[in-house]
Design an enzyme around this catalytic site. Structure first.
Site, mmCIF file in Angstrom:
data_model
loop_
_atom_site.group_PDB
_atom_site.id
_atom_site.type_symbol
_atom_site.label_atom_id
_atom_site.label_comp_id
_atom_site.label_asym_id
_atom_site.label_seq_id
_atom_site.Cartn_x
_atom_site.Cartn_y
_atom_site.Cartn_z
ATOM 1 N N ARG A 49 0.365 -1.316 -0.073
ATOM 2 C CA ARG A 49 -0.235 -0.081 -0.039
ATOM 3 C C ARG A 49 0.734 1.592 -0.508
ATOM 4 N NH1 ARG A 49 -3.546 -3.539 3.776
ATOM 5 N NH2 ARG A 49 -1.674 -2.284 5.452
ATOM 6 N N ASP A 51 0.843 5.935 0.192
ATOM 7 C CA ASP A 51 0.211 6.601 1.141
ATOM 8 C C ASP A 51 -0.418 7.507 0.226
ATOM 9 O OD1 ASP A 51 0.674 5.720 3.648
ATOM 10 O OD2 ASP A 51 2.231 6.434 3.690
ATOM 11 N N TYR A 109 12.192 0.849 -3.176
ATOM 12 C CA TYR A 109 11.354 2.344 -3.227
ATOM 13 C C TYR A 109 12.188 3.605 -3.491
ATOM 14 C CZ TYR A 109 6.659 1.632 -1.129
ATOM 15 O OH TYR A 109 5.489 1.366 -0.088
ATOM 16 N N ARG A 196 9.919 7.751 4.893
ATOM 17 C CA ARG A 196 9.451 9.153 4.359
ATOM 18 C C ARG A 196 9.561 10.015 6.059
ATOM 19 N NH1 ARG A 196 3.560 11.086 4.088
ATOM 20 N NH2 ARG A 196 4.685 13.110 4.647
#
Length: 259
Positions: A49, A51, A109, A196
């Site tokens: 998932r 954000d 990522y 993040r």
């Protein structure tokens, strides 16, 4: 039959991946398009998932259906009903044992960051931004403390639903090309907001506000209060999961060459 899809999307207009009552998520748009093409409801499961505001280069989903279409038809037919900022890149028939999330060996990522005294314009929403100069060697030294299996509670969002904060981070690569930095992360799995939060702390070191060894102290603290604030989602891209090659799924999409 079970179908796997590779999906790319810009996250700016959506409230993340996971379906919500508002219908303004990537999953909602994908399932609506699939239902329109297949003329029957279709529920999907994803590899990871994302954000709100986070982009996907190769999100992988699977679903079960009795509708028989060729793989290319699933691509073209579904894309006909998707908005311009979401597109199916490929489709494959997979064995029933395949699971988009459980079969993933790792997840990857990339964070794309602009270092400039002037804020982004053309790339607004697609890159993060810092106006202070960054030190690459300091950030690489700090990132070395994060490699391996650790309790990443210091980089975990309060609303994280993961059963354990222990994750195995196998790779962080930091490189610069002109005014742009690229941070690549690979791990068996990630916590909510983990990247993040890692970015916030790496940039604190890169700007000379903390020494590289500070990262080791933050990790050992196992407290979110010890780390830097959560950084912007704008430049974060889910590159996709890593699967065993016997599944026969694509490992590259065109957007990789761009980002």
């Amino acid at each position: 039959m079970r179908i796997a899809l590779g999906l790319s999307y810009l996250g700016q207009a959506y409230q993340g991946w996971q379906s919500q009552p508002s219908g303004q998520t990537v999953q909602d748009r994908l399932e609506s398009a699939l239902a329109a093409f297949a003329c029957t409801p279709i529920a999907t499961l994803c590899a990871g998932r994302t954000d709100a505001g986070v982009h996907g280069l190769m999100q992988v989903v699977h679903f079960d259906t009795e509708v028989e279409r060729s793989p290319q038809s699933w691509v073209r037919g579904t894309n006909r009903f998707l908005p311009p900022d979401i597109a199916v890149q490929w489709a494959r028939v997979v064995p029933a044992a395949f699971h988009a999330r459980a079969s993933a060996l790792a997840r990857r990522y990339r964070y794309v960051l602009l270092e400039s005294p002037v804020r982004p314009s053309l790339e607004a929403g697609r890159v993060g931004w810092v106006f202070r100069p960054l030190g690459g060697e300091a950030m690489r030294a700090a990132s070395a403390h994060l490699i391996g299996e650790h309790d990443f509670s210091s980089f975990r969002a309060a609303e994280c639903q993961a059963a354990s904060p222990v994750k195995h981070l196998t790779r962080i690569e930091i490189r610069q090309s002109g005014a742009y930095w690229r941070f690549d992360f690979e791990a068996n799995a990630f916590l909510h907001h983990m990247i993040r939060n890692l970015m916030g702390s790496l940039l604190r070191v890169g700007q000379g506000l903390e020494p590289p060894d500070w990262m080791r102290e933050v990790l050992a603290a196992r407290s979110r209060d010890a780390a830097a604030p959560t950084f912007s989602p704008d430049g974060l891209y889910f590159l996709g999961p890593v699967y065993a090659r016997e599944w026969g799924l694509p490992e590259h999409v065109a957007a990789y060459d761009w980002v």
